[in-house]
Scaffold this active site. Structure first.
Site, PDB file in Angstrom:
ATOM      1  N   ILE A 101       2.995   0.039  41.336  1.00 13.88           N
ATOM      2  CA  ILE A 101       4.191  -0.058  40.290  1.00 13.88           C
ATOM      3  C   ILE A 101       3.878   0.305  39.045  1.00 13.88           C
ATOM      4  O   ILE A 101       4.671   0.351  38.275  1.00 13.88           O
ATOM      5  CB  ILE A 101       4.831  -1.431  40.280  1.00 13.88           C
ATOM      6  CG1 ILE A 101       4.066  -2.643  39.839  1.00 13.88           C
ATOM      7  CG2 ILE A 101       5.462  -1.893  41.899  1.00 13.88           C
ATOM      8  CD1 ILE A 101       4.737  -3.907  39.681  1.00 13.88           C
ATOM      9  N   GLY A 102       2.549   0.708  39.006  1.00 14.54           N
ATOM     10  CA  GLY A 102       2.441   1.037  37.355  1.00 14.54           C
ATOM     11  C   GLY A 102       0.918   1.545  37.171  1.00 14.54           C
ATOM     12  O   GLY A 102       0.081   1.154  38.146  1.00 14.54           O
TER      13      GLY A 102
ATOM     14  N   GLY B 136      -2.408   2.497  34.535  1.00 10.39           N
ATOM     15  CA  GLY B 136      -2.908   2.442  33.162  1.00 10.39           C
ATOM     16  C   GLY B 136      -4.114   3.261  33.163  1.00 10.39           C
ATOM     17  O   GLY B 136      -4.737   3.767  34.185  1.00 10.39           O
TER      18      GLY B 136
ATOM     19  N   GLY C 211      -6.915   1.229  35.433  1.00 16.43           N
ATOM     20  CA  GLY C 211      -6.565   0.915  36.882  1.00 16.43           C
ATOM     21  C   GLY C 211      -5.231   0.939  37.080  1.00 16.43           C
ATOM     22  O   GLY C 211      -4.487   1.644  36.487  1.00 16.43           O
ATOM     23  N   LYS C 212      -4.755   0.229  38.182  1.00 20.47           N
ATOM     24  CA  LYS C 212      -3.419   0.282  38.584  1.00 20.47           C
ATOM     25  C   LYS C 212      -2.722  -1.041  38.502  1.00 20.47           C
ATOM     26  O   LYS C 212      -3.472  -1.955  38.776  1.00 20.47           O
ATOM     27  CB  LYS C 212      -3.209   0.782  40.045  1.00 20.47           C
ATOM     28  CG  LYS C 212      -3.667   2.509  40.000  1.00 20.47           C
ATOM     29  CD  LYS C 212      -3.447   2.992  41.447  1.00 20.47           C
ATOM     30  CE  LYS C 212      -4.071   4.533  41.215  1.00 20.47           C
ATOM     31  NZ  LYS C 212      -3.967   5.159  42.575  1.00 20.47           N
ATOM     32  N   VAL C 213      -1.355  -1.180  38.558  1.00 22.74           N
ATOM     33  CA  VAL C 213      -0.570  -2.608  38.722  1.00 22.74           C
ATOM     34  C   VAL C 213       0.157  -2.444  40.083  1.00 22.74           C
ATOM     35  O   VAL C 213       0.750  -1.411  40.443  1.00 22.74           O
ATOM     36  CB  VAL C 213       0.326  -2.783  37.776  1.00 22.74           C
ATOM     37  CG1 VAL C 213       0.840  -4.012  38.012  1.00 22.74           C
ATOM     38  CG2 VAL C 213      -0.425  -2.883  36.454  1.00 22.74           C
TER      39      VAL C 213
ATOM     40  N   LYS D 273      -3.063  -6.617  38.714  1.00 22.29           N
ATOM     41  CA  LYS D 273      -3.644  -5.408  37.660  1.00 22.29           C
ATOM     42  C   LYS D 273      -5.051  -5.332  38.240  1.00 22.29           C
ATOM     43  O   LYS D 273      -6.097  -6.316  38.136  1.00 22.29           O
ATOM     44  CB  LYS D 273      -3.368  -6.089  36.431  1.00 22.29           C
ATOM     45  CG  LYS D 273      -4.052  -4.960  35.275  1.00 22.29           C
ATOM     46  CD  LYS D 273      -4.161  -5.470  34.045  1.00 22.29           C
ATOM     47  CE  LYS D 273      -2.847  -5.799  33.073  1.00 22.29           C
ATOM     48  NZ  LYS D 273      -3.388  -6.266  32.080  1.00 22.29           N
TER      49      LYS D 273
ATOM     50  N   ASP E 224      -0.140  -7.864  19.542  1.00 13.80           N
ATOM     51  CA  ASP E 224       0.383  -6.576  20.173  1.00 13.80           C
ATOM     52  C   ASP E 224       1.777  -7.320  21.005  1.00 13.80           C
ATOM     53  O   ASP E 224       2.152  -6.744  21.783  1.00 13.80           O
ATOM     54  CB  ASP E 224      -0.486  -6.102  21.268  1.00 13.80           C
ATOM     55  CG  ASP E 224       0.094  -4.758  21.831  1.00 13.80           C
ATOM     56  OD1 ASP E 224       0.589  -3.990  20.951  1.00 13.80           O
ATOM     57  OD2 ASP E 224      -0.370  -4.255  22.740  1.00 13.80           O
TER      58      ASP E 224
END
Length: 1009
Positions: free
Chosen positions: A697-698, A700, A703-705, A720, A827
């Protein structure tokens, strides 16, 4: 004969008298010095605040304004709002005669101060609005002489101890706005002298109101808003004969209001509590003293008992957002003291009692979202105090009462979605204070007036029968911000004077009979964001001057008779929605809009063509019948050649892949190490078996989510995946920080890290799954033209936005004030605020977060600037030291996003959002001019919206010391409309504590015009 004088006293008696006098003097002087020393030690313990500079050793403590004395002994300390920090020391009870201790609104910490057990004479203890934590002690009844105990607005947790019911002298008990999550002890019902009880804004686990509360025979104020109450209102409340203010709002109460619940049902009830009375009892005493009833936002049903009309002192009646039905009792309209009447969002039927306003000076009349029929009461404004009539979404009929023309104080009239007819009385248009007139969805007729009130900023008259021309005098409507007049019978041309309205942001004139050309020159529509002129009879060319409207986002000119080419300057516009369909346009679609995102924007323009082959639009480069064509043979050869080239490429790739596989060493079974941070209701296998591309679903940088189903009751988790070989040192530090911090803290408004799976090659961080993803997708997703379906089909209404702001503030407040050492996120931004299935906000992404430890001299907090553009605190440019105020700045930007709908970097003239908001405020811009146009019914919440906007401003102050703490921010958010949420006694009596935080902090929230 005179008697002889008495003999002189023996010499030793003179000596005894002198010694005794000297002893008394020395003792008194010594005790006074001792108390002065104690007070100066208190000052040092509490950080030597500048507010106590007058405390010194050269003056008597009894002359200090914060110290109250009796017979030269200290009996009271008035130290509210003095910026005191630290703990309450035990030696405070060296002040042996201390009776009143007021430490409200400071930064004192620690658990409940048991030191006061040694202050044997204390009758008043106020430590509200501080930073106290932990549970209240089970032996709190040792403070046996207490008459006032104020512990509100702290962080106390757990149960309220039953021992509190043994404080038999208590007259005021405030425990509001803490983190109590245990039981409400019925023993509170033993406090026979109690007059004020405040338990509001606590997270009790679905308690019922204890029946024993009916024994509080002297109770005047009961404040239990937002305490998760369930069940019914106890019948025992009929015995609270002195009750003046009842607030049970924002709960889950059910059932009907029993007739006579708020009235004495018989004389035995009266004599039970007034057994010293004798003789004739006047009839009026059979009614309670209730002045304020707020049972809004519950699940109550049934009809309203006629007995409410016997509450002859009632001033405020809030019944809104329930499931009440039936007719409104006529008797309520006869209450002479009634000023606030709010029953909206129920299922009431029948006609509104015509006597409303005849017998009392109404200020607010809000009956919207019911099924009322008949006419609007004629005399609502007879008392001259009415500020608002809100009756939309009913079945009301007839013409508007002409008496409304005399309502000089009225600010808003909202009557849309009814069945009203006739013309609007001329005096209503010109009311001096009216800012919002919303009449859409009726059958009103007539023409627009030449003149309106000088404060009118919102006019909505869509779906009516208004007719005639738009008058040139409309240029005098200088404050107009929103004008919605769709689906009427307006005709004629749009006058050039109309374009002089500089504050206009939204204009709907679609579905009328307007004709002629658009004004060739636009004077001052510089703030316009939406322009809808669809379904009219407009003609001529689209004027190039439209392209100068840099704020314009939505333009609809469809179903008119526009001709000629689309001005090429359209390429410079930032439109997110465009519709030019069903006109007579010609030529080429401007390149910026010649794509599939706008494929439905140009339909039914026969002579318009596309250079990129948009479906349903002609192609500008199709050969004509006389042009040369490729033969079928040549086309076939091209297709075959292309296929051969593709096949060769595929085969080459397969051979290369085969060779690489041969050279790779044999794989060994990956070993995973599981580290759990929460109670697990799934297994390692559940996670590893679902790490497939279909669940991504995402993506970065490292890596990936994934979204992975783990079965009931959890449903899904978010995983994650971080590849170790892709991490640089900075990213590795972020990963370590995330695990370290999220693995050690627990809060309902901070995303949960459930576990961590580690292998040689990668790390898997498993979080709770947030169904509604991040806040920024809801606020800004449409502007970014995300893929279809990525943003849900409806927008955030204001109550949800405020709920999200409060939730995120609670998470940050916990990090700053309740963690030891404190945690700075570094952040904070809308993309790091995640939303669960109920839109509860949770702070996420702790990769940059940092524990605030004490630094050694010369040591920096950070080596480089981190965070996200638009959310940086200004001091990043000149210091490497960090503290909680940088999070406050970033959160202030989030507040501004919630109000304005703008992104953090979205301002004017190269300004970011915070700079734009300050400029807008300092130049006296209207609140409507800053508002996100997707917020529905903003007038209903304008006071709250204004407060949040101003809070966002002060949070983004350039000077860090001018920013409030997150505790202050949370307090203001929870009380952004204090005069509506609090009992009347809080507003007008000695208990000014609750509005004080908002009204006292003028530097935080100033008036907005």
């Amino acid at each position: 004969m005179t008697s002889p004088p008495p003999p002189p006293p023996p010499p030793h008696l003179h000596l005894i008298s002198i010694i005794l006098l000297l002893t008394i003097t020395v003792t008194s002087q010594t005790f006074s010095t001792s108390e002065q020393t104690t007070l100066l030690n208190l000052k040092r313990t509490w950080g030597n605040p500048p507010s106590l500079t007058n405390w010194n050793s050269t003056t008597s403590p009894c002359t200090w304004p914060e110290v109250h004395c009796r017979h030269n002994w200290v009996v009271g300390l008035q130290l509210n709002s003095k910026n005191l920090t630290g703990l309450i020391p035990g030696f405070i009870c060296d002040l042996r005669n201390l009776e009143n201790v007021i430490l409200r609104d400071n930064f004192l910490t620690g658990e409940f101060p048991r030191v006061f057990y040694n202050c044997s004479k204390v009758v008043e203890l106020d430590i509200s609005q501080n930073l106290f934590v932990g549970r209240l002690p089970d032996d709190i009844d040792r403070l046996s002489r207490l008459e006032t105990l104020e512990l509100g607005a702290n962080n106390f947790t757990g149960d309220i101890p039953p021992a509190i019911g043994k404080l038999s002298e208590l007259r005021l008990l405030h425990l509001y706005q803490n983190l109590f999550n245990g039981s409400i002890p019925p023993e509170i019902g033993n406090l026979s002298k109690l007059e004020v009880l405040g338990l509001a804004y606590n997270d009790f686990p679905d308690p019922e109101i204890p029946l024993e509360f009916g024994r509080l025979k002297n109770l005047k104020t009961l404040w239990m808003a937002a305490t998760n109450l369930v069940g019914k209102i106890p019948k025992s409340f009929s015995k609270l004969i002195n009750l003046e203010s009842l607030d049970l709002s924002l709960n889950k109460l059910e059932g009907e209001i029993v007739p006579g619940l708020f009235l004495l049902r018989n004389l035995s009830d009266l004599f039970l509590y007034k057994n010293n009375l004798s003789g004739h009892i006047p009839l009026s005493i059979q009614c309670l003293n209730l002045r304020r009833i707020d049972i809004s936002m519950n699940r109550l049903n049934g009809s309203i008992p006629d007995g409410f009309g016997k509450l002859r002192k009632l001033e405020v009646l809030n019944l809104y957002s329930n499931q009440f039905s039936g007719h409104m009792p006529t008797s309520i309209a006869h209450i002479s003291t009634l000023t606030i009447f709010r029953v909206f969002r129920n299922n009431f039927t029948g006609e509104l009692p015509p006597e409303f306003g005849v017998h009392s000076k109404l200020e607010a009349f809000e009956v919207s979202e019911n099924m009322f029929s008949g006419k609007l009461p004629e005399n609502l404004c007879k008392g001259g105090c009415l500020r608002g009539v809100v009756a939309f979404s009913n079945n009301l009929t007839g013409e508007l009462p002409r008496s409304l023309e005399r309502c000089d104080r009225i600010v808003t009239i909202q009557l849309y979605d009814n069945e009203f007819t006739g013309e609007i009385p001329l005096g209503i248009w010109t009311l001096s204070n009216i800012s919002s007139l919303r009449l859409s969805g009726n059958s009103f007729s007539g023409e627009l007036p030449r003149k309106v009130g000088g404060n009118l900023s919102r006019l909505e008259i869509s779906n009516n029968k208004f007719s005639g021309r738009i008058p040139p005098e409309i240029s005098s409507w200088v404050k107009l911000n929103v004008f919605k007049a769709s689906n009427n019978k307006f005709s004629g041309e749009i006058p050039p004077e109309f374009t002089a309205l500089s504050e206009l942001t939204v204009l709907y004139l679609d579905g009328n009979s307007l004709s002629g050309e658009l004004p060739s020159q636009i004077k001052s529509w510089n703030s316009l964001t939406i322009l809808n002129l669809a379904r009219n009879k407009l003609s001529g060319q689209i004027p190039a001057s439209l392209t100068s409207l840099q704020d314009l986002l939505d333009l609809d000119l469809s179903e008119n008779q526009f001709s000629g080419q689309i001005p090429p300057q359209f390429n410079n516009m930032r439109l997110t929605a465009l519709n030019l369909s069903s006109n007579k346009l010609t030529g080429i679609i401007p390149p910026s809009y010649d794509n599939m995102a706008y494929e439905n924007s140009f339909l039914n323009n026969l002579n318009l063509c596309s250079a990129s082959q948009i479906s349903n639009i002609g192609n500008c480069f199709v050969k004509t019948a006389h042009s040369n064509k490729f033969s079928p043979k040549i086309i076939s050869m091209i297709i075959i050649a292309s296929a051969l080239v593709l096949l060769a490429a595929v085969m080459s790739t397969l051979f290369v892949f085969r060779d690489r596989v041969k050279k790779q060493p044999k794989r060994t079974r990956t070993i995973w190490k599981l580290t759990s941070f929460q109670k697990m209701d799934f297994t390692e296998a559940n996670i590893l078996s679902c790490m497939t591309e279909a669940n991504v679903i995402g993506i970065g940088g490292a890596g990936k989510v994934y979204r992975i189903g783990v079965g009931q009751p959890r449903g899904y988790v978010a995983v994650k995946r971080i590849w170790n070989k892709l991490l640089d040192q900075s990213q590795e530090n972020e990963f370590t920080s995330e695990v370290l911090i999220l693995g050690s803290i627990r809060h309902s408004n901070i995303v949960k890290l459930l576990c961590c799976l580690s292998s040689q090659n990668s790390e898997l961080l498993v979080y709770e799954y947030m169904v509604h993803q991040s806040l920024d997708r809801w606020l800004h997703g449409k502007k970014r033209k995300l893929e279809p379906g990525s943003v849900p089909g409806f927008v955030l209404d204001w109550p949800r936005r405020l709920q999200i702001a409060i939730g995120a503030a609670q998470g940050l407040c916990y990090m700053h004030h309740d963690c030891s050492p404190p945690i700075v996120h570094r952040d904070v931004k809308s993309s790091n605020i995640l939303l669960d299935s109920e839109f509860k906000a949770k702070i996420a992404d702790f990769g940059l977060a940092k524990f605030l430890e004490k630094q050694k001299p010369g040591e920096d907090d950070m080596s480089s600037i981190v965070g996200s553009l638009g959310y940086f605190a200004p001091e990043y440019a000149y210091t490497s030291r960090i503290n909680e105020r940088i999070d406050v700045y970033s959160f202030g930007v989030v507040l501004l996003e919630l109000v304005t709908g703008k992104e953090a970097n979205e301002g004017d003239e190269d300004l970011n959002l915070a700079e734009w908001a300050w400029k807008h405020y300092e130049e006296g811009g209207s609140m409507m001019g800053a508002l996100d146009l997707e917020i529905k019914d903003p007038d209903t919440y304008m006071e709250e919206i204004s407060t949040v906007f101003k809070l966002g401003l002060i949070c983004t102050s350039t000077l860090p010391s001018s920013r409030p703490s997150m505790k202050d921010v949370l307090e203001i958010l929870k009380r952004c409309n204090p005069l509506d949420l609090l009992p009347e006694e809080v507003k007008h009596g000695r208990e000014e504590f609750a509005v004080a935080p908002l009204l006292r902090r003028e530097s935080y929230v100033t008036s907005y015009h």
